[in-house]
Design a protein around this motif. Structure first.
Motif, PDB file in Angstrom:
ATOM      1  N   TYR A   6     -21.684  12.262  -6.961  1.00 39.85           N
ATOM      2  CA  TYR A   6     -21.633  11.819  -5.559  1.00 39.85           C
ATOM      3  C   TYR A   6     -23.049  11.772  -5.003  1.00 39.85           C
ATOM      4  O   TYR A   6     -23.780  12.773  -5.060  1.00 39.85           O
ATOM      5  N   PRO A   7     -23.483  10.629  -4.465  1.00 39.41           N
ATOM      6  CA  PRO A   7     -24.879  10.498  -4.033  1.00 39.41           C
ATOM      7  C   PRO A   7     -25.151  11.230  -2.717  1.00 39.41           C
ATOM      8  O   PRO A   7     -24.273  11.296  -1.857  1.00 39.41           O
ATOM      9  N   ALA A   8     -26.340  11.727  -2.615  1.00 35.48           N
ATOM     10  CA  ALA A   8     -26.745  12.393  -1.366  1.00 35.48           C
ATOM     11  C   ALA A   8     -27.252  11.356  -0.381  1.00 35.48           C
ATOM     12  O   ALA A   8     -28.305  11.530   0.246  1.00 35.48           O
ATOM     13  N   SER A   9     -26.527  10.262  -0.281  1.00 41.88           N
ATOM     14  CA  SER A   9     -26.942   9.185   0.620  1.00 41.88           C
ATOM     15  C   SER A   9     -25.927   9.056   1.745  1.00 41.88           C
ATOM     16  O   SER A   9     -24.746   9.344   1.556  1.00 41.88           O
ATOM     17  N   PRO A  10     -26.349   8.604   2.921  1.00 42.05           N
ATOM     18  CA  PRO A  10     -25.461   8.628   4.083  1.00 42.05           C
ATOM     19  C   PRO A  10     -24.236   7.727   3.952  1.00 42.05           C
ATOM     20  O   PRO A  10     -23.179   8.057   4.458  1.00 42.05           O
ATOM     21  N   ALA A  11     -24.375   6.575   3.280  1.00 42.47           N
ATOM     22  CA  ALA A  11     -23.279   5.601   3.251  1.00 42.47           C
ATOM     23  C   ALA A  11     -22.691   5.437   1.869  1.00 42.47           C
ATOM     24  O   ALA A  11     -22.043   4.430   1.587  1.00 42.47           O
ATOM     25  N   GLY A  12     -22.892   6.399   0.978  1.00 43.14           N
ATOM     26  CA  GLY A  12     -22.326   6.317  -0.364  1.00 43.14           C
ATOM     27  C   GLY A  12     -23.047   5.274  -1.203  1.00 43.14           C
ATOM     28  O   GLY A  12     -24.117   4.767  -0.826  1.00 43.14           O
ATOM     29  N   GLY A  13     -22.430   4.966  -2.352  1.00 40.86           N
ATOM     30  CA  GLY A  13     -23.050   3.976  -3.230  1.00 40.86           C
ATOM     31  C   GLY A  13     -22.676   2.568  -2.802  1.00 40.86           C
ATOM     32  O   GLY A  13     -21.554   2.320  -2.378  1.00 40.86           O
ATOM     33  N   TYR A  14     -23.651   1.654  -2.873  1.00 43.58           N
ATOM     34  CA  TYR A  14     -23.343   0.262  -2.520  1.00 43.58           C
ATOM     35  C   TYR A  14     -24.340  -0.673  -3.184  1.00 43.58           C
ATOM     36  O   TYR A  14     -25.405  -0.252  -3.653  1.00 43.58           O
ATOM     37  N   GLN A  15     -23.964  -1.972  -3.222  1.00 42.45           N
ATOM     38  CA  GLN A  15     -24.847  -2.980  -3.794  1.00 42.45           C
ATOM     39  C   GLN A  15     -25.766  -3.558  -2.737  1.00 42.45           C
ATOM     40  O   GLN A  15     -26.964  -3.693  -2.929  1.00 42.45           O
ATOM     41  N   ARG A  16     -25.193  -3.953  -1.600  1.00 40.44           N
ATOM     42  CA  ARG A  16     -26.023  -4.536  -0.542  1.00 40.44           C
ATOM     43  C   ARG A  16     -25.283  -4.423   0.792  1.00 40.44           C
ATOM     44  O   ARG A  16     -24.054  -4.258   0.829  1.00 40.44           O
ATOM     45  N   ILE A  17     -26.055  -4.563   1.857  1.00 45.55           N
ATOM     46  CA  ILE A  17     -25.482  -4.559   3.207  1.00 45.55           C
ATOM     47  C   ILE A  17     -25.927  -5.857   3.888  1.00 45.55           C
ATOM     48  O   ILE A  17     -27.123  -6.206   3.864  1.00 45.55           O
ATOM     49  N   VAL A  18     -24.962  -6.552   4.465  1.00 48.86           N
ATOM     50  CA  VAL A  18     -25.294  -7.806   5.151  1.00 48.86           C
ATOM     51  C   VAL A  18     -24.615  -7.835   6.511  1.00 48.86           C
ATOM     52  O   VAL A  18     -23.711  -7.044   6.782  1.00 48.86           O
ATOM     53  N   ALA A  19     -25.091  -8.765   7.336  1.00 48.11           N
ATOM     54  CA  ALA A  19     -24.360  -9.074   8.568  1.00 48.11           C
ATOM     55  C   ALA A  19     -23.388 -10.208   8.246  1.00 48.11           C
ATOM     56  O   ALA A  19     -23.721 -11.101   7.452  1.00 48.11           O
TER      57      ALA A  19
ATOM     58  N   THR B  28     -18.332   5.285   6.483  1.00 46.56           N
ATOM     59  CA  THR B  28     -18.401   3.880   6.078  1.00 46.56           C
ATOM     60  C   THR B  28     -17.408   3.508   4.976  1.00 46.56           C
ATOM     61  O   THR B  28     -17.590   2.490   4.316  1.00 46.56           O
ATOM     62  N   ALA B  29     -16.387   4.291   4.790  1.00 46.88           N
ATOM     63  CA  ALA B  29     -15.356   3.988   3.783  1.00 46.88           C
ATOM     64  C   ALA B  29     -15.992   3.783   2.412  1.00 46.88           C
ATOM     65  O   ALA B  29     -15.951   2.690   1.829  1.00 46.88           O
ATOM     66  N   GLU B  30     -16.577   4.871   1.911  1.00 48.57           N
ATOM     67  CA  GLU B  30     -17.415   4.778   0.715  1.00 48.57           C
ATOM     68  C   GLU B  30     -16.646   4.422  -0.553  1.00 48.57           C
ATOM     69  O   GLU B  30     -17.238   3.985  -1.531  1.00 48.57           O
ATOM     70  N   TRP B  31     -15.339   4.661  -0.555  1.00 47.13           N
ATOM     71  CA  TRP B  31     -14.569   4.425  -1.789  1.00 47.13           C
ATOM     72  C   TRP B  31     -13.889   3.069  -1.798  1.00 47.13           C
ATOM     73  O   TRP B  31     -13.099   2.763  -2.679  1.00 47.13           O
ATOM     74  N   ALA B  32     -14.252   2.210  -0.832  1.00 47.16           N
ATOM     75  CA  ALA B  32     -13.660   0.875  -0.783  1.00 47.16           C
ATOM     76  C   ALA B  32     -14.464  -0.099  -1.640  1.00 47.16           C
ATOM     77  O   ALA B  32     -15.590   0.190  -2.063  1.00 47.16           O
ATOM     78  N   ASP B  33     -13.881  -1.259  -1.889  1.00 47.72           N
ATOM     79  CA  ASP B  33     -14.638  -2.316  -2.564  1.00 47.72           C
ATOM     80  C   ASP B  33     -15.622  -2.938  -1.595  1.00 47.72           C
ATOM     81  O   ASP B  33     -16.734  -3.313  -1.977  1.00 47.72           O
ATOM     82  N   LEU B  34     -15.210  -3.060  -0.368  1.00 44.17           N
ATOM     83  CA  LEU B  34     -16.052  -3.592   0.704  1.00 44.17           C
ATOM     84  C   LEU B  34     -15.825  -2.732   1.937  1.00 44.17           C
ATOM     85  O   LEU B  34     -14.713  -2.265   2.168  1.00 44.17           O
ATOM     86  N   SER B  35     -16.889  -2.513   2.720  1.00 45.40           N
ATOM     87  CA  SER B  35     -16.715  -1.744   3.961  1.00 45.40           C
ATOM     88  C   SER B  35     -17.208  -2.593   5.122  1.00 45.40           C
ATOM     89  O   SER B  35     -18.254  -3.250   5.026  1.00 45.40           O
ATOM     90  N   VAL B  36     -16.452  -2.538   6.214  1.00 44.63           N
ATOM     91  CA  VAL B  36     -16.761  -3.398   7.345  1.00 44.63           C
ATOM     92  C   VAL B  36     -16.743  -2.582   8.635  1.00 44.63           C
ATOM     93  O   VAL B  36     -15.853  -1.755   8.840  1.00 44.63           O
ATOM     94  N   GLY B  37     -17.749  -2.834   9.477  1.00 46.61           N
ATOM     95  CA  GLY B  37     -17.760  -2.201  10.786  1.00 46.61           C
ATOM     96  C   GLY B  37     -18.428  -3.122  11.795  1.00 46.61           C
ATOM     97  O   GLY B  37     -18.809  -4.259  11.475  1.00 46.61           O
TER      98      GLY B  37
END
Lengths: 380, 643
Positions: free
Chosen positions: A75-88, A274-283
């Motif tokens: 489990y990463p010590a990062s605020p939003a879990g593991g991810y590939q990229r963040i976009v608008a 940020t729903a870290e265990w989802a395939d995609l997270s949206v807010g």
């Protein structure tokens, strides 16, 4: 993962006041039911292990184990879990004219997932009055009807379980972080069943700082207005600090300080914004009400987003640099508060021979996430 | 019960009492059913037409006594029948009719239940005779049950007082030989004479007013003195034993049988005297003085409380100068238990201790055989609802609605088969259980506690017969005082627990005549309650209706769950469905349900087949109600409609 039975689930989650009514234990057997936003145990069951306990996002959730299941070393010590990229992002021309809560990203992606056959149905969250309930949609046109923020804890996963029990697979789910955690545990085949098939074809997670207890919120609002006239609720981004209730006769604003006491105890130990265990997270995307923040986490999610952007379901832009720090800061703050609370309550990494834990993760990761212990400016 | 004077018949105690009523020429008999008393009216109803007699199942015991008293005031002989708990319901009127007196012979028969075999208590009513000052008779065997009942009417008319005859389960429900007497043929006409002077017992109005209370009360006490004098020579009081016994046993009721057996088994006929009393209040003073003088040590044998013992002790203290100081054994010194039924073994143990006799052991062969049988053990059987019982389905809905509501709601229970809902067969739903009508009375009280922080929903339950008996005042109370409660009427179309006696909801009376019905839903609506009627076998509708009612924040909701008792004559043995378990679907232990049908629902018609590892239907006892098909989460239980 340490997996126990329904009696342990009842003692550790329901009796400790940690149940957030996600519905993860409902519709697996006749013992747990959901009603008006609350999960009820109808009868005791003496099974030593059960899916009800294995799926629960408030009982013995091993975050490192879940990370390994999703291909991460820990489990990463990062605020939003593991991810590939963040976009608008926002919904594209293919969804023109649809009314959505903000950017319409979730509606666009789930509609495409159904239209393209990636999933055979989608389990979403609808409402009857102010009470949320699961809705299973099989046609793309049905997705938009559920497009609104609920703010109350929803038993969506009871709908997923019911669909799975009915033999359905490749099911899409729009899930809050706690629900996405339950689905992640579900996908790990925790009871090592021989005939197990991953039932979830796509999980789109929603950002969440907290939810409200459905019954407490109804009772709260009943004292202030005719709740039958409520059409929509929204919480604008900071610094607004209000819940806006939109009714037939106009808007009402309720300061968030007044409704924070309605937050279920289980939300206070949730480290996931940020729903870290989802395939995609949206807010929401602060400062741009018609846009969303979209976090791409898995290959499944990436492929869907790429197709959505290519075929006009979704517009994407690079994420505003100033917003990323703000997003991660808020997510870090929630993690810190939740882990501090869980530790104070004896629910974090409890010694197995003394007390069962709600959360488990590497002690060094805990230290890194809690940091110096200073309270974040963001509040529940 | 027909006219066979001089012949001996093997009859049940309650049949003997009924015969005594017929021989006394009683023309009106009223009762509310209750074990162990119910057979009396049932027997009388069978011969009522031929004996020119009116019988009725009254709405409760107080009304039954009032109906009987009306006949008495009109000059007829009349009887009211009830069990011990009903005495408390009738007590208010009883106090007044005992004080004012009667005209035609009026007898109250109370069949009591020491040990609570069929009751929620083992309260007894003998103290009423002393407290309210009327004569009490206690038959000691089956012949006396008939003879004393008949004599009670003569005594009542001779004194101008109501007379109570007390039976117990082991007399009412056991059988013995009884020689029948003549049945009278004269038929007095009914007429209530009220034109005489205000206090004239024979011709005046039958009124209790504050002013002349002491005059009437003094008259009542004079009647009691006359009764005591009559009892001095009563053949129902008998002494058997030596002239100078070492120990005098004084007893009454069925206990005299236990005493005789104990004395005989221990071979104490020459050491122990037995004074059996049939007239236990007021006490025959001279008779007692003669017998108490026989020896120093007295053992009083009676069931439950020391009514006779303490009255005898009080008399012995007053008479000490004449009869000497006595040593009493019984309840107060622990020689005999103050709870439960007695039996010959308990009396033998008491006699052995008092007389310092080695306790008699069992015959060795008998003991070995008994131990061998005991070691095998009897199959564990719990109190439960019958197969196909509507109550199981009703409490399924009630329990699940309260559990889903999830506010620690509970059921305030009442008296009937459904009292078993405190046990696993009713999913342990009942959390209060007291007297008839108390379920809604309690709920009405709980429903007013919200200003004090009480936020648990309350469901009161009652049966259809109980509704008429005692729930209606509580319903009025709850509505008038705006209590927020839900009442579930478990309407199984009869007073089922005591044998399907009629009640005002049915179009038939005790005599089998067609009569008007008083509909429960109509009554409740007229009172102002919100009323729904459901079939409890429709589990989803029942549960959802209850959830809606629990959601209602104000007022009284009534749900009538209507389904005929599985044992009722019109339903028994007639299966609606053939039930079967599909072994391809049922996975029992491997199913997430964890044997839901046999572990939780627990209908006796369902079982577990360990060889096949599936649930199974016991076709012999399955009533074919079909409800279990709806509780199986896998749909493994199938029902097929019978043609």
């Amino acid at each position: 993962m340490r997996i126990y039975g329904p009696q342990t689930l009842f003692e550790d989650v329901q009796q400790r006041g940690l149940c957030i009514g996600c519905g993860g234990c409902v519709a697996l057997c006749p013992h747990f039911k959901t009603y008006k936003g609350k999960t009820a145990r109808l009868f005791p069951c003496d099974r030593e292990t059960g899916r009800c306990h294995a799926y629960c996002p408030k009982a013995e959730v091993d975050l490192d184990e879940l990370a390994r299941q999703s291909g991460q070393p820990s489990y990463p010590a990062s605020p939003a879990g593991g991810y590939q990229r963040i976009v608008a992002s926002r919904s594209g021309r293919r969804l023109a004219g649809q009314t959505c809560q903000s950017g319409g990203t979730v509606t666009a992606l789930m509609t495409l997932a159904l239209a393209s056959g990636r999933i055979e149905s989608a389990v979403l969250t609808g409402t009857k009055g102010l009470v949320p309930h699961p809705v299973r949609v099989t046609h793309p046109d049905g997705v938009a009807a559920c497009a609104s923020s609920k703010y109350t804890a929803a038993p969506t996963l009871s709908g997923l379980n019911a669909a799975i029990e009915a033999g359905r697979r490749h099911i899409g789910v729009v899930a809050t972080p706690c629900q996405a955690t339950a689905i992640a545990q579900m996908r790990a085949n925790p009871l090592q069943q021989d005939d197990f098939q991953d039932p979830a074809g796509l999980v789109i997670g929603l950002f969440c700082t907290w939810a409200l207890d459905t019954r407490h919120l109804i009772a709260f609002l009943d004292q202030r207005m005719d709740t039958r006239r409520i059409r929509k609720m929204t919480i604008p981004p900071p610094p607004a600090e209000v819940l806006i209730i939109r009714t037939d006769t106009g808007d009402s604003e309720i300061p968030l300080d007044q409704i924070r006491p309605l937050i279920p105890g289980g939300c206070r130990i949730c480290p996931d914004m940020t729903a870290e265990w989802a395939d995609l997270s949206v807010g929401e995307l602060e400062g741009r009400p018609a846009w969303n923040t979209l976090i791409v986490r898995s290959e499944t999610g990436r492929a869907l987003v790429d197709e959505a952007a290519r075929d006009g379901w979704l517009e994407t832009e690079s994420y505003p640099s100033g917003q990323l720090d703000h997003l991660l800061g808020a997510a870090r703050g929630k993690k810190r508060r939740a882990l501090q609370q869980a530790r104070a309550d004896g629910l974090l990494n409890s010694a197995p021979d003394t007390c069962r834990a709600a959360l488990r993760l590497d002690a060094k990761t805990v230290d890194a996430l809690i940091g110096d212990g200073e309270e974040c400016a963001c509040r529940y | 019960m027909e006219n066979t004077p001089g012949q001996r018949h093997l009859v049940m105690g309650n049949e003997a009492i009924s015969r005594g009523i017929l021989e006394a020429g009683v023309q009106v008999a009223a009762a509310y059913p209750g074990t162990p008393s119910s057979e009396i009216i049932e027997v009388l109803s069978q011969v009522a037409a031929r004996r020119h007699m009116y019988t009725e199942w009254s709405v409760n015991e107080k009304v039954a006594l009032e109906v009987a008293a009306a006949a008495s005031f009109a000059g007829l002989r009349a009887v009211a029948v009830m069990k011990q708990v009903g005495m408390n319901v009738a007590a208010d009127f009883l106090l007044h009719v005992a004080l004012r007196g009667i005209r035609g012979g009026l007898v109250l028969i109370s069949c009591e239940d020491p040990g609570g075999l069929s009751s929620t208590n083992e309260g007894e009513s003998r103290p009423y005779a002393k407290m309210m000052e009327f004569p009490l008779l206690e038959p000691g065997d089956f012949q006396e049950a008939k003879d004393m009942t008949r004599w009670a009417f003569d005594l009542s008319e001779r004194l101008g007082s109501i007379v109570m005859v007390r039976s117990v389960t082991r007399l009412s429900h056991a059988s013995g030989n009884v020689t029948f007497g003549q049945l009278p043929e004269d038929r007095p006409t009914a007429d209530f004479n009220f034109n005489g002077a205000m206090l004239d017992p024979d011709t005046g109005p039958m009124i209790n007013l504050p002013g002349p209370v002491t005059i009437i009360h003094r008259r009542q006490q004079e009647k009691m003195a006359r009764a005591a004098a009559l009892f001095e020579t009563s053949p129902f009081n008998r002494y058997d034993g030596p002239e100078r016994p070492e120990l005098l046993v004084i007893t009454a009721s069925a206990c005299q049988l236990y005493c005789r057996e104990a004395i005989e088994i221990l071979g104490l006929e020459q050491r122990v005297g037995l004074l059996k009393l049939g007239t236990t209040w007021p006490l025959p003073i001279q008779l007692l003085q003669r017998h108490l003088a026989l020896c120093r040590r007295i053992l009083v044998v009676e069931e439950v409380l020391p009514f006779l013992e303490e009255n005898l002790q009080a008399f012995a203290a007053r008479a000490a100068a004449r009869i000497g100081i006595k040593q009493f054994f019984g309840k107060n010194d622990g020689a005999l238990p103050s709870t439960g039924e007695l039996n010959p073994d308990l009396v033998m143990a008491a006699l052995s201790r008092i007389l310092d006799i080695a306790p008699m052991g069992r015959d060795d062969a008998y003991r070995r055989r008994a131990e061998a049988i005991f070691a095998k053990g009897a199959p564990p059987r719990e109190l439960t609802f019958c197969p196909g019982c509507p109550h199981r389905a009703s409490f399924w809905g009630i329990h699940n609605a309260l559990a889903m509501d999830n506010r620690r709601g509970f059921v305030s229970g009442d008296i009937g088969c459904y009292s078993l809902a405190a046990l696993p067969c009713g999913f342990e739903s009942l959390k209060t259980l007291h007297a008839m009508g108390s379920g809604l009375g309690m709920a009405s009280g709980f429903g007013k506690l919200s200003p004090f922080g009480f936020d648990q929903p309350v469901i009161a339950v009652c049966g259809d017969s109980t509704f008429y008996h005692a729930v209606m005042p509580a319903l009025v109370n709850a509505i008038h005082n705006d209590a927020n409660v839900t009442l579930v009427v478990l309407d199984n179309s009869g007073t089922a627990m005591t044998g399907f006696q009629a009640h005002p909801g049915l179009a038939v009376n005790a005599l089998g005549e067609t009569v008007p019905t008083v509909e429960i839903p109509d009554l409740c609506r007229a009172m102002g309650a919100k009323v729904r009627v459901c079939d409890p076998f429709d589990l989803p509708v029942t549960q959802n209706t209850l959830l809606e009612m629990l959601d209602d924040p104000q007022g009284v909701n009534v749900l009538v769950l209507r389904q005929i008792c599985a044992l009722s004559p019109e339903k028994k043995g007639k299966k609606r469905y053939d039930m079967a378990v599909d072994p391809q679907i049922c996975r029992a232990d491997d199913c997430g349900c964890n044997r839901f049908c046999t572990r939780i629902f627990r209908c006796p018609g369902l079982g577990y087949d360990p060889q096949k590892g599936t649930a199974r239907i016991d076709e012999v006892i399955c009533a074919g109600c079909g409800v279990c098909a709806d509780i199986c989460p896998s749909g493994a239980i199938e029902r097929k409609q019978r043609s």
